[in-house]
Write a protein that holds these residues in place. Structure first.
Motif, short mmCIF file in Angstrom:
data_model
loop_
_atom_site.label_atom_id
_atom_site.label_comp_id
_atom_site.label_asym_id
_atom_site.label_seq_id
_atom_site.Cartn_x
_atom_site.Cartn_y
_atom_site.Cartn_z
N GLY A 1 41.38 37.00 39.06
CA GLY A 1 41.81 38.33 38.93
C GLY A 1 43.15 38.94 39.64
N SER A 2 43.59 38.07 40.91
CA SER A 2 44.62 38.32 41.31
C SER A 2 46.10 38.08 40.43
CB SER A 2 44.74 37.56 42.68
OG SER A 2 44.91 36.28 42.55
N TRP B 1 35.48 42.58 34.53
CA TRP B 1 34.90 41.19 34.94
C TRP B 1 35.65 40.08 34.31
CZ3 TRP B 1 32.54 42.91 38.52
CH2 TRP B 1 32.10 44.03 38.55
N MET C 1 38.44 38.25 35.91
CA MET C 1 38.11 37.07 36.89
C MET C 1 37.37 36.00 36.14
SD MET C 1 36.23 39.49 39.92
CE MET C 1 35.30 40.47 38.76
N ALA D 1 29.86 36.98 39.89
CA ALA D 1 30.23 38.09 39.61
C ALA D 1 29.34 39.08 38.78
CB ALA D 1 31.69 38.23 39.08
N ARG E 1 43.61 34.58 49.62
CA ARG E 1 44.08 35.23 48.49
C ARG E 1 44.42 36.54 48.23
NH1 ARG E 1 46.34 32.84 44.43
NH2 ARG E 1 47.61 34.54 44.34
N ARG F 1 29.66 31.42 38.36
CA ARG F 1 30.17 32.49 38.93
C ARG F 1 28.99 33.48 39.22
NH1 ARG F 1 35.30 32.97 38.98
NH2 ARG F 1 35.48 35.14 39.23
N ASP G 1 39.97 38.27 44.04
CA ASP G 1 39.57 37.19 43.27
C ASP G 1 40.71 36.41 42.78
OD1 ASP G 1 37.40 36.20 41.42
OD2 ASP G 1 38.98 36.32 39.91
N TRP G 2 40.34 34.87 42.57
CA TRP G 2 41.49 33.80 42.48
C TRP G 2 42.28 34.27 41.08
CZ3 TRP G 2 43.97 30.27 45.37
CH2 TRP G 2 44.74 29.33 44.65
N LEU H 1 39.93 43.09 42.58
CA LEU H 1 40.95 41.93 41.86
C LEU H 1 41.59 40.88 42.79
CD1 LEU H 1 41.44 43.76 38.33
CD2 LEU H 1 39.65 41.90 38.70
#
Length: 349
Positions: free
Chosen positions: A81-82, A38, A41, A8, A119, A6, A78-79, A75
């Motif tokens: 974070g959502s 962080w 995610m 991020a 997303r 990742r 983000d896959w 967020l």
């Protein structure tokens, strides 16, 4: 399990656990202080944070909320974070939701990016569903009004506007006013044309709104029939037999049927009118075409030839006789130089 690939960014001094776990790591909320954004995610930690939110313990909710409230849109995109942020929408109180609304709408460009992301748009729909107070709903609708056209014209963004129309029926007029004012631009995109056809079909929307949209289609019909998606909107009015709309469309197009007969998208409309409304409009359309100074051009044009063939199938009696007579009179025109050769007429009278 941590994903070391990742990209991020992480806070200075923070190092995720290295290696591959055979079992998911064990998390403690107090160990995540300052790292929630962080860790939300992370595929493993996002489930832990959702569990904390589901328990609705005030200390856990407040800690998570305080660390993510200024980064809601990050967020949403983000896959993992959502999933955390969608659970936060459900459990936060009205005051916290006010702060979420402020965070989401503070930057119009970022909000647009969220709505156009596959997303992000899903997370935005969940956010819309979780708005509670009339003030929150009115604020979001006012923001979306200024973004309606670019969102509707995008294959992903249109879903956000569509969701607003269904979730906030009392606010539909504000969005539809923008759609009606920009109907030509919207009708000439694939996603916009799809939404307009849905509006005309659906009984969910009040008759006055559908009539407003129909009126704008009729007003713009001369430009719409020249466009691939715009012509489909006009075709839809014809095929679903919106009688009053069809009558007004024919009235608007009177005088243009010969020109339409040599246009790819215009022929769709002319053929559909002759096929569905054999008695009502076919004689009028044929008489106009054969009386036009452009009739020789129609006879020679590939699209025009198709129109003539359809006309002969959908008419009888005096009108058919007139059509055959005019074809005979212009038979010389049906022989045209094409790459140095003569083309024989295809008409059988």
């Amino acid at each position: 399990m941590f994903d070391n690939n990742r990209s991020a960014p992480v806070p200075a001094g923070y190092r995720p656990t290295q290696g591959i776990h055979t079992q998911p790591p064990v998390y403690f909320l107090e160990d995540l202080k300052g790292k929630v954004l962080w860790e939300a995610m992370d595929p493993d930690c996002c489930h832990f944070l959702r569990h904390v939110l589901e328990r609705r313990r005030p200390d856990g909710l407040q800690m998570i909320f305080s660390e993510v409230k200024d980064h809601i849109c990050i967020l949403m995109l983000d896959w993992y974070g959502s999933y955390v942020i969608e659970k936060l929408y459900e459990v936060c109180d009205n005051e916290q939701m006010e702060q979420v609304v402020f965070s989401v709408t503070s930057d119009a460009d970022v909000l647009m990016a969220v709505c156009l992301n596959s997303r992000g748009s899903k997370s935005m729909k969940k956010f819309i569903e979780c708005l509670r107070t009339p003030e929150q709903k009115s604020h979001m609708i006012s923001i979306f009004q200024s973004m309606t056209v670019p969102l509707v014209n995008h294959k992903t963004g249109v879903g956000v506007i569509r969701h607003c129309l269904y979730i906030f029926p009392e606010k539909q007029t504000q969005i539809f006013d923008v759609i009606a004012d920009n109907l030509f631009e919207i009708a000439t995109t694939e996603s916009g044309a799809f939404l307009l056809r849905e509006v005309l079909n659906s009984q969910v929307f009040p008759p006055e709104i559908r009539q407003h949209i129909l009126s704008e289609i009729i007003e713009n019909v001369h430009r719409l029939y020249l466009e691939p998606f715009g012509s489909r909107v006009v075709l839809h009015v014809i095929t679903v037999r919106l009688e009053e709309g069809v009558r007004d469309i024919v009235a608007r197009l009177t005088g243009a049927f010969a020109c339409m007969s040599v246009n790819k998208y215009g022929t769709w409309i002319v053929n559909e009118l002759m096929e569905i409304y054999k008695k009502e409009y076919t004689p009028q359309i044929i008489n106009e075409i054969i009386s036009s100074s452009d009739f020789p051009r129609v006879l020679l044009h590939p699209y025009g030839k198709d129109i003539i063939e359809h006309a002969k199938k959908h008419t009888t009696g005096a009108v058919l006789n007139s059509l055959n007579h005019q074809i005979a009179l212009h038979s010389d025109h049906s022989r045209s130089p094409c790459h140095g050769e003569n083309v024989k007429p295809k008409w059988k009278i």
